[in-house]
Motif scaffolding. Structure first.
Motif, PDB file in Angstrom:
ATOM      1  N   ILE A  60      -8.195   3.273   1.954  1.00 45.20           N
ATOM      2  CA  ILE A  60      -7.649   4.623   1.984  1.00 45.20           C
ATOM      3  C   ILE A  60      -6.970   4.917   0.649  1.00 45.20           C
ATOM      4  O   ILE A  60      -6.555   4.010  -0.073  1.00 45.20           O
ATOM      5  CB  ILE A  60      -6.630   4.800   3.131  1.00 45.20           C
ATOM      6  N   LYS A  61      -6.846   6.204   0.332  1.00 43.70           N
ATOM      7  CA  LYS A  61      -6.204   6.616  -0.907  1.00 43.70           C
ATOM      8  C   LYS A  61      -4.720   6.318  -0.836  1.00 43.70           C
ATOM      9  O   LYS A  61      -4.051   6.636   0.154  1.00 43.70           O
ATOM     10  CB  LYS A  61      -6.433   8.101  -1.171  1.00 43.70           C
ATOM     11  N   LEU A  62      -4.185   5.723  -1.886  1.00 44.69           N
ATOM     12  CA  LEU A  62      -2.776   5.344  -1.924  1.00 44.69           C
ATOM     13  C   LEU A  62      -1.946   6.404  -2.644  1.00 44.69           C
ATOM     14  O   LEU A  62      -2.472   7.205  -3.429  1.00 44.69           O
ATOM     15  CB  LEU A  62      -2.612   3.989  -2.617  1.00 44.69           C
ATOM     16  N   LEU A  88       0.861  -1.181   0.000  1.00 42.30           N
ATOM     17  CA  LEU A  88       0.000   0.000   0.000  1.00 42.30           C
ATOM     18  C   LEU A  88       0.901   1.236   0.000  1.00 42.30           C
ATOM     19  O   LEU A  88       1.318   1.706   1.058  1.00 42.30           O
ATOM     20  CB  LEU A  88      -0.908   0.013   1.237  1.00 42.30           C
ATOM     21  N   PRO A  89       1.262   1.786  -1.165  1.00 47.28           N
ATOM     22  CA  PRO A  89       2.157   2.946  -1.224  1.00 47.28           C
ATOM     23  C   PRO A  89       1.643   4.110  -0.389  1.00 47.28           C
ATOM     24  O   PRO A  89       0.497   4.535  -0.528  1.00 47.28           O
ATOM     25  CB  PRO A  89       2.176   3.303  -2.715  1.00 47.28           C
ATOM     26  N   GLY A  90       2.491   4.591   0.517  1.00 43.91           N
ATOM     27  CA  GLY A  90       2.110   5.689   1.390  1.00 43.91           C
ATOM     28  C   GLY A  90       1.490   5.256   2.694  1.00 43.91           C
ATOM     29  O   GLY A  90       1.167   6.104   3.531  1.00 43.91           O
ATOM     30  N   CYS A  91       1.316   3.954   2.893  1.00 39.52           N
ATOM     31  CA  CYS A  91       0.705   3.445   4.122  1.00 39.52           C
ATOM     32  C   CYS A  91       1.396   2.136   4.500  1.00 39.52           C
ATOM     33  O   CYS A  91       0.835   1.052   4.347  1.00 39.52           O
ATOM     34  CB  CYS A  91      -0.801   3.235   3.948  1.00 39.52           C
ATOM     35  N   SER A  92       2.622   2.249   4.983  1.00 35.78           N
ATOM     36  CA  SER A  92       3.415   1.059   5.291  1.00 35.78           C
ATOM     37  C   SER A  92       2.868   0.275   6.476  1.00 35.78           C
ATOM     38  O   SER A  92       3.116  -0.932   6.585  1.00 35.78           O
ATOM     39  CB  SER A  92       4.864   1.463   5.568  1.00 35.78           C
ATOM     40  N   LYS A  93       2.121   0.929   7.370  1.00 36.68           N
ATOM     41  CA  LYS A  93       1.560   0.242   8.535  1.00 36.68           C
ATOM     42  C   LYS A  93       0.277  -0.507   8.213  1.00 36.68           C
ATOM     43  O   LYS A  93      -0.213  -1.261   9.044  1.00 36.68           O
ATOM     44  CB  LYS A  93       1.301   1.246   9.658  1.00 36.68           C
ATOM     45  N   GLY A  94      -0.266  -0.309   7.030  1.00 41.77           N
ATOM     46  CA  GLY A  94      -1.505  -0.978   6.656  1.00 41.77           C
ATOM     47  C   GLY A  94      -2.727  -0.233   7.148  1.00 41.77           C
ATOM     48  O   GLY A  94      -2.636   0.749   7.883  1.00 41.77           O
ATOM     49  N   SER A  95      -3.873  -0.716   6.725  1.00 46.30           N
ATOM     50  CA  SER A  95      -5.131  -0.068   7.101  1.00 46.30           C
ATOM     51  C   SER A  95      -6.266  -1.083   7.052  1.00 46.30           C
ATOM     52  O   SER A  95      -6.277  -1.964   6.181  1.00 46.30           O
ATOM     53  CB  SER A  95      -5.442   1.101   6.146  1.00 46.30           C
TER      54      SER A  95
END
Length: 452
Positions: A441-443, A430-437
């Protein structure tokens, strides 16, 4: 009036394809011009498509070709650096988004899929291209990694292609291509002949569907199987392991066949016999033609023409993750399809290792299966044993299930598109969200996504 129409066509032939389409929606005159075969033919030649078009193509042929050539494009985004296993020369410098090589003979992109060393491109003419990576030396002597910098043609006249369904692309050693070939060994069949009475029609060899297997690293064909001319297939999918690779073939009438191949024997110089068998879903539900087949390592998802969905699971562990319990799993009857309880018509779907995503005709998204990493986008990490609706901020266009994450291509009212994702963010999933969700969410996708 004829002169003015000619002048308008001359003007429109100098603008972009999107402008021609936009002008066609303004008034009846421009709309009539936007359907002109000569206008689209001139646009095709101006774009230097490189495709061989017939001299008397139907009007929609030129329009379709011009739109596909105008809208096609391939950009590669580097998803960051810092991974210790990546060599320094692969991580150094360069823009995060770069243009990849565009095969001049390609006509639009139907599918793209990465292997270990290549990127596969499948266009609307039935050509499968291999885009190869390369390492080049800069002026300072540093090595720079260039993604998709060279291309070759792997196969033509293809209908579909498939590789190992596992998320690790190192398993994708072989490329299976469903292709239509002329059967030169069979007796030629005369087609319907509109010529003069008594004249002999030309004999044309019948075409047969084949599955050709190519080795990924050498691009060489190592195996080929040919089917009877009465069987016409439209889709190819794979499941299972290397020693028991199962090919799933969907016919144009909605029947699903399967055959097994041992990949460890493909390179041996010997005759190899395979047996084609009708799948149980086509035997038990003959009145429901299948429209789409999706596969994972140990499961298959069937979408019928009526929009109903059936799931076939070959492992008790995966069955428990999909259904929530292992009750009802019969190890002696793993090919029995399970209907998914969804009262809406499904139009698109995707299948991961242990979760799935369904998109209905009203634009609603439903998720089912394992939710250990939040890959269902429900806001929690509770598994779902049946389809559960997930509300998204924009209209979904495409959905995709990975190993433990999910992606969705969404479109707003203005036509601008964006990619959203949920689940595990490790490995730059998930580019921009290394911790996950646990929600969509918008990548951080820097490639601009627009509608024509």
């Amino acid at each position: 009036m004829c002169a003015s129409m000619f002048q308008l066509e001359e003007i429109l032939s100098r603008v972009s394809v999107s402008d021609v389409i936009a002008f066609g929606a303004t008034c009846s005159t421009y709309h009539q011009l936007s359907l002109s075969s000569s206008l689209w033919r001139r646009l095709c030649h101006r774009q230097a498509t490189g495709t061989q078009q017939p001299s008397a193509a139907p009007p929609n042929k030129w329009r379709r070709t011009a739109i596909l050539k105008y809208s096609q494009g391939l950009q590669m985004q580097r998803l960051g650096s810092g991974w210790s296993r990546t060599p320094q020369w692969c991580r150094s410098g360069g823009p995060s988004v770069s243009l990849a090589v565009v095969p001049p003979l390609a006509l639009g992109y139907r599918r793209s899929l990465p292997t270990r060393d290549h990127l596969l491109l499948f266009d609307y003419q039935g050509t499968v291209f291999l885009l190869r990576n390369a390492a080049t030396s800069s002026l300072r002597g540093h090595m720079t990694w260039r993604r998709a910098s060279r291309h070759t043609v792997l196969c033509q006249n293809a209908k579909d292609f498939a590789v190992d369904p596992r998320s690790d692309n190192s398993f994708r050693q072989y490329i299976y291509v469903l292709v239509s070939r002329a059967n030169s060994g069979a007796e030629a069949v005369p087609p319907s002949w509109p010529g003069a009475l008594g004249s002999a029609p030309p004999l044309t060899p019948p075409r047969c569907d084949c599955v050709e297997v190519y080795q990924q690293d050498t691009s060489q064909r190592v195996f080929r199987m040919t089917f009877h001319p009465s069987l016409t297939f439209i889709q190819l999918r794979l499941t299972g392991s290397e020693v028991n690779r199962v090919l799933l073939l969907l016919t144009d009438s909605g029947k699903v066949y399967s055959l097994s191949v041992n990949e460890t024997l493909l390179n041996t110089p010997r005759s190899y016999t395979v047996q084609l068998a009708l799948k149980k879903i086509s035997i038990s539900l003959p009145h429901l033609p299948i429209a789409q087949v999706h596969s994972s390592y140990s499961s298959i998802l069937y979408l019928t023409g009526e929009g109903s969905v059936y799931l076939e699971v070959h492992s008790v562990g995966v069955y428990r993750q999909f259904i929530g319990t292992q009750q009802g799993y019969d190890p002696h009857d793993i090919h029995t399809p399970l209907p998914l309880s969804l009262p809406y018509k499904v139009v698109k779907c995707s299948l991961g290792l242990s979760h799935l995503c369904l998109l209905d005709d009203c634009g609603r998204v439903f998720m089912q299966g394992s939710n250990r990493y939040g890959q269902l986008g429900t806001g929690d990490k509770i598994d779902r044993g049946e389809p559960t609706e997930v509300v998204l901020s924009m209209t979904p266009v495409e959905v995709w299930c990975g190993l433990n994450h999910s992606l969705a291509l969404l479109q707003g009212e203005s036509g601008v598109k964006e990619v959203q994702g949920c689940g595990c963010g490790g490995g730059r999933r998930l580019p921009g969200c290394s911790k996950g969700s646990a929600v969509f969410i918008k990548l951080n996708i820097k490639v601009k996504l627009h509608s024509l």
